[in-house]
Design a protein around this motif. Structure first.
Motif, PDB file in Angstrom:
ATOM      1  N   ASN A 256       0.834  -1.212   0.000  1.00 41.95           N
ATOM      2  CA  ASN A 256       0.000   0.000   0.000  1.00 41.95           C
ATOM      3  C   ASN A 256       0.862   1.252   0.000  1.00 41.95           C
ATOM      4  O   ASN A 256       0.581   2.213  -0.719  1.00 41.95           O
ATOM      5  N   ASP A 288       5.139   6.058   5.394  1.00 38.40           N
ATOM      6  CA  ASP A 288       5.646   6.528   4.101  1.00 38.40           C
ATOM      7  C   ASP A 288       5.529   8.040   4.047  1.00 38.40           C
ATOM      8  O   ASP A 288       4.854   8.647   4.886  1.00 38.40           O
ATOM      9  N   THR A 307     -11.874   1.097  -1.797  1.00 35.30           N
ATOM     10  CA  THR A 307     -10.588   1.340  -2.454  1.00 35.30           C
ATOM     11  C   THR A 307     -10.664   2.631  -3.241  1.00 35.30           C
ATOM     12  O   THR A 307     -11.726   2.994  -3.730  1.00 35.30           O
ATOM     13  N   THR A 308      -9.530   3.320  -3.335  1.00 34.53           N
ATOM     14  CA  THR A 308      -9.477   4.509  -4.190  1.00 34.53           C
ATOM     15  C   THR A 308      -8.660   4.185  -5.437  1.00 34.53           C
ATOM     16  O   THR A 308      -8.359   5.061  -6.223  1.00 34.53           O
ATOM     17  N   LYS A 309      -8.300   2.902  -5.553  1.00 33.28           N
ATOM     18  CA  LYS A 309      -7.439   2.521  -6.677  1.00 33.28           C
ATOM     19  C   LYS A 309      -8.273   2.150  -7.891  1.00 33.28           C
ATOM     20  O   LYS A 309      -9.422   1.721  -7.743  1.00 33.28           O
ATOM     21  N   SER A 315      -8.481  -4.291  -4.523  1.00 35.33           N
ATOM     22  CA  SER A 315      -9.748  -4.964  -4.230  1.00 35.33           C
ATOM     23  C   SER A 315     -10.423  -4.284  -3.045  1.00 35.33           C
ATOM     24  O   SER A 315     -11.590  -4.507  -2.769  1.00 35.33           O
ATOM     25  N   GLY A 316      -9.668  -3.473  -2.318  1.00 39.05           N
ATOM     26  CA  GLY A 316     -10.237  -2.839  -1.127  1.00 39.05           C
ATOM     27  C   GLY A 316     -10.335  -3.798   0.044  1.00 39.05           C
ATOM     28  O   GLY A 316     -10.969  -3.503   1.050  1.00 39.05           O
ATOM     29  N   LEU A 319      -6.703  -3.910   3.812  1.00 43.44           N
ATOM     30  CA  LEU A 319      -6.686  -3.407   5.190  1.00 43.44           C
ATOM     31  C   LEU A 319      -7.736  -4.101   6.050  1.00 43.44           C
ATOM     32  O   LEU A 319      -7.512  -4.324   7.234  1.00 43.44           O
TER      33      LEU A 319
HETATM   34  P1  ADP Z   1      -6.621  -1.621  -1.756  1.00 36.99           P
HETATM   35  O1  ADP Z   1      -5.157  -1.450  -1.525  1.00 36.99           O
HETATM   36  O2  ADP Z   1      -6.958  -2.829  -2.554  1.00 36.99           O
HETATM   37  O3  ADP Z   1      -7.282  -0.393  -2.260  1.00 36.99           O
HETATM   38  P2  ADP Z   1      -6.771  -1.615   1.128  1.00 36.99           P
HETATM   39  O4  ADP Z   1      -7.858  -2.061   2.037  1.00 36.99           O
HETATM   40  O5  ADP Z   1      -5.436  -2.186   1.355  1.00 36.99           O
HETATM   41  O6  ADP Z   1      -7.286  -1.934  -0.322  1.00 36.99           O
HETATM   42  O7  ADP Z   1      -6.646  -0.030   1.165  1.00 36.99           O
HETATM   43  C1  ADP Z   1      -7.810   0.766   1.119  1.00 36.99           C
HETATM   44  C2  ADP Z   1      -7.465   2.178   0.710  1.00 36.99           C
HETATM   45  O8  ADP Z   1      -6.697   2.812   1.740  1.00 36.99           O
HETATM   46  C3  ADP Z   1      -6.615   2.319  -0.538  1.00 36.99           C
HETATM   47  O9  ADP Z   1      -7.384   2.232  -1.715  1.00 36.99           O
HETATM   48  C4  ADP Z   1      -6.025   3.716  -0.351  1.00 36.99           C
HETATM   49  O10 ADP Z   1      -6.955   4.721  -0.711  1.00 36.99           O
HETATM   50  C5  ADP Z   1      -5.885   3.820   1.167  1.00 36.99           C
HETATM   51  N1  ADP Z   1      -4.500   3.607   1.604  1.00 36.99           N
HETATM   52  C6  ADP Z   1      -3.994   2.521   2.202  1.00 36.99           C
HETATM   53  N2  ADP Z   1      -2.688   2.689   2.510  1.00 36.99           N
HETATM   54  C7  ADP Z   1      -2.354   3.925   2.089  1.00 36.99           C
HETATM   55  C8  ADP Z   1      -1.126   4.715   2.131  1.00 36.99           C
HETATM   56  N3  ADP Z   1       0.004   4.223   2.668  1.00 36.99           N
HETATM   57  N4  ADP Z   1      -1.177   5.985   1.600  1.00 36.99           N
HETATM   58  C9  ADP Z   1      -2.312   6.465   1.065  1.00 36.99           C
HETATM   59  N5  ADP Z   1      -3.485   5.786   1.008  1.00 36.99           N
HETATM   60  C10 ADP Z   1      -3.516   4.538   1.504  1.00 36.99           C
END
Ligand code: ADP
Length: 501
Positions: A256, A288, A307-309, A315-316, A319
């Protein structure tokens, strides 16, 4: 029946129906062909409360209105139920439009967020399980040839160092040794991951340094293009966790962090893994210096599927699964406030016992009598490894058997001081040989050390759990192998002096 009694009956029936409806988690609307509300039972906060006789469709939010209107018309036209899905406020809903003969459509809206989360998690778990099986198989296939690559390289380096050869040749070989060592580390990490999907064990004392270095090794590919990685977790006390699952959590946080950073070469950013401890807990921070997480996003990052990806990249689930894992250990996964970038903290209970995890058996080193040469039997179907071991141990008398069916008679001959036997071989396995020796020749078993390139079968894993004999991991660490051999020689000398004295 009097008019009064009839009305009372109706009232009772109405009350019973209301009681049934109140117990339902679903929201229900009944509309006629024009979309006018005939009856409703609304449980979800965000859904419109509409009076009987009003137009329901007009009260549906813009983004859903046309789809709902079309579904009502379609249900009337075809006489078939129509099903749709939508999201609102981070929740997932299933909606069905079911037509009735009386000229109505019943719309049932059900919150399926948890159900979908479970389904997705199941898919992920299944995928991880098959990946795990694949990884274990690949690890085994790589470890066997890698074992003799490394043993031969170590032999060649040793020989050339003694012979005073061209320094550049030596340097090339040392680079090859380092490269093979990295392959070995990657395969070891793959195996940790594959084991992680197989067992859900109680948390046990876990060495956090080893966990962080495994996760960092795997994440390196993703990180190298974007940031330098600082790891400062030396000296942390052991925590209660399950090693492979904790690797998965840290890997997630590292990936991430890498994905949050724009690609700009390794010097552009920094990802730091550090930690601390107090009397009851120990924690690891993954920080980071990327764009950080805005408050409205931060509120939702631990929700499944958030997820913001872009599609296909996230996949969201990372975490939310990570938090579930850490909570299962009795710990917490939190987002920590930082001026710049993002910082996630994994906080775990301290393990009382200071023993690091892993089932490595320690052996005590006993000096062998000087100049002693041993009769060694190597049982392994990998011909290259047999040759490599013969070279590596050439001051000893090494016999190699590559067909395990011939091994037992040789072992039972009593000709050997030290026996090195692979676990997974065709026809007869190391486990079979072990079980035979336990009953028929415990003395030979005491001289035997097993080796494995990755116990990827259930039988082999069960064997390692119950076995009390040493088992070395391939690629073999030549120094450790020699230590075992020397111990066997020292024992032989002890027994010899007993009889001669
Ligand atoms: P994914 O990585 O598949 O999107 P996660 O549950 O791991 O799912 O993360 C959810 C969201 O949290 C990410 O889409 C992102 O927006 C945010 N995020 C997680 N880690 C970071 C980070 N180190 N810096 C910025 N945004 C983060």
């Amino acid at each position: 029946m009097s008019q009064d009694a009839k009305l009372r009956d109706l009232d009772d029936a109405g009350a019973r129906l209301r009681a049934v409806l109140d117990g339902l988690p679903d929201s229900i609307y009944v509309v006629d062909e024009t979309g006018t509300l005939v009856a409703s039972h609304v449980t979800a906060d965000h859904l419109p409360r509409v009076d009987v006789g009003d137009d329901l469709v007009r009260r549906i939010p813009d983004d859903r209105r046309e789809a709902a209107r079309a579904a009502i018309a379609e249900a009337f036209r075809t006489g078939e139920a129509i099903h749709q899905r939508f999201q609102r406020n981070g929740r997932h809903f299933a909606v069905s439009f079911s037509p009735h003969d009386e000229g109505y459509v019943t719309i049932i809206i059900r919150d399926v967020t948890e159900q979908e989360a479970l389904q997705r998690q199941l898919v992920v778990t299944e995928r991880m399980a098959s990946l795990g099986t694949l990884a274990a198989g690949v690890a085994h296939e790589i470890n066997n040839p890698l074992s003799y690559v490394m043993t031969n390289l170590a032999f060649a380096v040793g020989e050339l160092e003694r012979g005073g050869v061209d320094e550049e040749v030596l340097e090339a070989l040392r680079d090859a040794v380092a490269g093979a060592g990295r392959v070995r580390d990657i395969v070891a990490d793959l195996r940790i991951l594959s084991r992680g999907t197989a067992d859900v064990a109680d948390p046990r004392p876990t060495d956090l340094g080893a966990v962080v270095s495994s996760a960092a090794n795997i994440a390196k590919l993703e990180l190298n293009r974007r940031a330098l990685l600082d790891v400062e977790v030396g000296g942390l006390p052991p925590a209660l966790a399950h090693e492979p699952q904790l690797v998965q959590v840290l890997l997630n946080l590292l990936v991430n962090a890498a994905q949050a950073l724009p690609p700009g070469g390794p010097e552009a950013h920094r990802v730091r893994v550090c930690g601390g401890a107090d009397g009851t807990h120990v924690w690891i921070d993954v920080e980071d210096d990327g764009p950080g997480i805005p408050p409205d996003v931060a509120e939702r990052i631990f929700e499944p599927f958030y997820t913001t990806k872009p599609l296909g990249e996230g996949s969201g689930l990372g975490l939310s699964i990570s938090r579930t894992i850490v909570e299962r250990f009795g710990g917490e996964l939190t987002l920590e406030a930082r001026e710049v970038g993002a910082c996630f903290r994994v906080r775990l209970r301290r393990a009382e016992a200071a023993a690091p995890s892993g089932r490595r058996k320690r052996i005590s080193y006993v000096a062998p009598p000087p100049g002693a040469s041993a009769r060694v039997l190597v049982v392994d179907d990998e011909v290259g490894l047999g040759r490599a071991l013969r070279r590596a141990l050439r001051e000893h008398d090494v016999e190699v058997v590559d067909d395990a069916r011939l091994a037992l008679p040789r072992i039972l001959s009593g000709d050997f001081d030290f026996i090195l036997c692979d676990l997974l071989m065709p026809h007869v396995t190391g486990m079979d040989i072990h079980d035979h020796l336990v009953v028929h020749a415990p003395g030979e078993l005491a001289r035997t050390v097993f080796m494995t390139g990755g116990a990827q079968t259930r039988d082999a894993r069960a064997f390692l759990e119950r076995a009390t004999v040493p088992c070395l991991e391939k690629p073999l660490d030549t120094a450790l192998l020699r230590a075992h051999l020397e111990r066997a020689l020292a024992k032989r000398a002890e027994v010899g002096s007993l009889f001669s004295g």
